[in-house]
Motif scaffolding. Structure first.
Motif, PDB file in Angstrom:
ATOM      1  N   ALA A  45       0.793  -1.004   0.051  1.00 12.95           N
ATOM      2  CA  ALA A  45       0.091  -0.074  -0.069  1.00 12.95           C
ATOM      3  C   ALA A  45       0.827   1.430   0.145  1.00 12.95           C
ATOM      4  O   ALA A  45       1.791   1.319   0.567  1.00 12.95           O
ATOM      5  N   LYS A  46       0.384   2.291  -0.728  1.00 11.60           N
ATOM      6  CA  LYS A  46       1.221   3.706  -0.753  1.00 11.60           C
ATOM      7  C   LYS A  46       0.125   4.796  -0.052  1.00 11.60           C
ATOM      8  O   LYS A  46      -0.984   4.635  -0.330  1.00 11.60           O
ATOM      9  N   LEU A  47       0.822   5.555   0.309  1.00 13.17           N
ATOM     10  CA  LEU A  47       0.325   6.806   0.755  1.00 13.17           C
ATOM     11  C   LEU A  47       0.104   7.979  -0.156  1.00 13.17           C
ATOM     12  O   LEU A  47       1.096   8.412  -0.535  1.00 13.17           O
ATOM     13  N   VAL A  48      -0.917   8.267  -0.740  1.00 13.93           N
ATOM     14  CA  VAL A  48      -1.462   8.982  -1.788  1.00 13.93           C
ATOM     15  C   VAL A  48      -2.034  10.456  -1.459  1.00 13.93           C
ATOM     16  O   VAL A  48      -3.084  10.327  -0.555  1.00 13.93           O
ATOM     17  N   PRO A  49      -1.240  11.780  -1.722  1.00 18.11           N
ATOM     18  CA  PRO A  49      -1.810  12.852  -1.282  1.00 18.11           C
ATOM     19  C   PRO A  49      -3.117  13.000  -2.048  1.00 18.11           C
ATOM     20  O   PRO A  49      -3.528  12.768  -3.054  1.00 18.11           O
ATOM     21  N   ILE A  50      -4.348  13.301  -1.227  1.00 15.26           N
ATOM     22  CA  ILE A  50      -5.607  13.753  -1.747  1.00 15.26           C
ATOM     23  C   ILE A  50      -5.367  14.417  -3.001  1.00 15.26           C
ATOM     24  O   ILE A  50      -6.434  14.259  -3.835  1.00 15.26           O
ATOM     25  N   GLU A  51      -4.730  15.642  -3.031  1.00 15.20           N
ATOM     26  CA  GLU A  51      -4.704  16.454  -4.387  1.00 15.20           C
ATOM     27  C   GLU A  51      -4.590  15.520  -5.720  1.00 15.20           C
ATOM     28  O   GLU A  51      -5.114  16.051  -6.673  1.00 15.20           O
ATOM     29  N   LEU A  52      -4.084  14.451  -5.816  1.00 15.25           N
ATOM     30  CA  LEU A  52      -3.938  13.805  -6.856  1.00 15.25           C
ATOM     31  C   LEU A  52      -4.944  13.087  -7.266  1.00 15.25           C
ATOM     32  O   LEU A  52      -5.108  12.246  -8.318  1.00 15.25           O
ATOM     33  N   ALA A  53      -6.125  13.059  -6.235  1.00 15.58           N
ATOM     34  CA  ALA A  53      -6.975  12.208  -6.448  1.00 15.58           C
ATOM     35  C   ALA A  53      -8.594  13.053  -6.976  1.00 15.58           C
ATOM     36  O   ALA A  53      -8.746  13.783  -6.707  1.00 15.58           O
ATOM     37  N   SER A  54      -9.308  12.175  -7.932  1.00 15.92           N
ATOM     38  CA  SER A  54     -10.464  12.498  -8.317  1.00 15.92           C
ATOM     39  C   SER A  54     -11.349  11.716  -8.796  1.00 15.92           C
ATOM     40  O   SER A  54     -10.775  10.467  -8.839  1.00 15.92           O
ATOM     41  N   ALA A  55     -12.580  11.770  -8.741  1.00 15.57           N
ATOM     42  CA  ALA A  55     -13.592  10.657  -8.972  1.00 15.57           C
ATOM     43  C   ALA A  55     -14.253  10.810 -10.507  1.00 15.57           C
ATOM     44  O   ALA A  55     -15.383  11.701 -10.620  1.00 15.57           O
ATOM     45  N   LEU A  68       1.698   4.879 -12.952  1.00 20.32           N
ATOM     46  CA  LEU A  68       1.879   3.718 -12.142  1.00 20.32           C
ATOM     47  C   LEU A  68       3.320   3.922 -11.393  1.00 20.32           C
ATOM     48  O   LEU A  68       3.469   3.548 -10.263  1.00 20.32           O
ATOM     49  N   GLU A  69       4.062   4.293 -12.329  1.00 19.32           N
ATOM     50  CA  GLU A  69       5.630   4.366 -11.759  1.00 19.32           C
ATOM     51  C   GLU A  69       5.750   5.543 -10.717  1.00 19.32           C
ATOM     52  O   GLU A  69       6.128   4.980  -9.521  1.00 19.32           O
ATOM     53  N   GLU A  70       5.082   6.566 -10.669  1.00 23.61           N
ATOM     54  CA  GLU A  70       5.072   7.526 -10.048  1.00 23.61           C
ATOM     55  C   GLU A  70       4.381   7.133  -8.743  1.00 23.61           C
ATOM     56  O   GLU A  70       4.796   7.469  -7.589  1.00 23.61           O
ATOM     57  N   ALA A  71       3.237   6.410  -8.931  1.00 31.31           N
ATOM     58  CA  ALA A  71       2.408   5.834  -7.805  1.00 31.31           C
ATOM     59  C   ALA A  71       3.456   5.059  -6.927  1.00 31.31           C
ATOM     60  O   ALA A  71       3.259   4.966  -5.565  1.00 31.31           O
ATOM     61  N   GLY A  72       4.255   4.106  -7.623  1.00 33.85           N
ATOM     62  CA  GLY A  72       4.899   3.268  -6.903  1.00 33.85           C
ATOM     63  C   GLY A  72       6.123   3.839  -5.808  1.00 33.85           C
ATOM     64  O   GLY A  72       6.739   3.162  -5.158  1.00 33.85           O
ATOM     65  N   ARG A  73       6.558   5.209  -6.350  1.00 34.33           N
ATOM     66  CA  ARG A  73       7.427   5.827  -5.483  1.00 34.33           C
ATOM     67  C   ARG A  73       6.720   6.574  -4.382  1.00 34.33           C
ATOM     68  O   ARG A  73       7.552   7.449  -3.466  1.00 34.33           O
ATOM     69  N   PHE A  74       5.659   6.829  -4.181  1.00 32.57           N
ATOM     70  CA  PHE A  74       5.053   7.250  -2.863  1.00 32.57           C
ATOM     71  C   PHE A  74       5.475   6.492  -1.568  1.00 32.57           C
ATOM     72  O   PHE A  74       6.044   5.296  -1.667  1.00 32.57           O
TER      73      PHE A  74
END
Length: 200
Positions: A45-55, A68-74
């Motif tokens: 699991a990764k900790l994702v800043p809420i600013e990067l999320a949208s529905a 996916l590569e950037e998410a893997g670096r969180f």
């Protein structure tokens, strides 16, 4: 926006996994981070800043504005510790323990007792615990689908199932799941009705 725990999480170039937990600032009642994990593997699991999320896209799906590569670096969320009973993991400044799980308890076997039968007596065992815990920003709390909701007089009302969030990432309502396997129902509760929010 509805953040439903367990809903799919996708990156710009493909699916990442699911929304495992939500991290909240308990004083402002704002979502600060999402805990996104590959399906069935909370260890990654990764900790994702809420600013990067949208529905966007399918209902209840969460889109991240990163690859996916950037998410893997969180920052990873889950950590492991092997501790003596009563000890706590040492954390870097700025972090604290979120949800934790004990993987191994001290073992008590059965030995010969006085009189008839057997009684439980401690046997030689390792005085340590193996635990996994989530590492979250200091001063924040972690909520997951199994998190219990209780009334002001201490009665269990059900479990958290999701959150309704405004444009400023402030929580307006939470979704309470009540009932049992054959009679579950959802109740939307205003966040103003919540007295306290704690890590599960």
């Amino acid at each position: 926006v509805r953040l439903e725990l367990g809903s799919p999480v996708t990156c710009t170039d493909g699916p990442f996994g699911e929304l495992a937990d939500i991290v909240i600032d308990p004083t402002t009642r704002r979502v600060t981070h999402l805990v996104a994990a590959p399906h069935g593997d909370h260890g990654k699991a990764k900790l994702v800043p809420i600013e990067l999320a949208s529905a966007e896209g399918e209902p209840s799906a969460i889109s991240l504005s990163c690859s996916l590569e950037e998410a893997g670096r969180f920052d990873p969320v889950e950590e492991y510790a092997y501790l003596r009973l009563g000890d706590s993991p040492e954390l870097e400044p700025g972090w604290e323990i979120g949800v934790e799980s004990v993987l191994a308890h001290p073992y008590y076997g059965y030995g010969p007792g006085v009189g008839i039968g057997y009684e439980a007596v401690p046997v030689e065992s390792d005085p340590h615990l193996q635990i996994t815990y989530d590492r979250i920003p200091k001063g924040e709390v972690e909520i997951r689908r199994a998190s219990q909701v209780t009334s002001s007089d201490g009665h269990g009302l059900g479990k958290v199932d999701g959150f309704l969030v405004g444009d400023d990432d402030a929580i307006t309502h939470f979704v309470l799941e009540r009932g049992h396997l054959w009679g579950k129902r959802e109740v939307t509760v205003p966040i103003s009705a919540v007295a306290n929010v704690y890590t599960d």
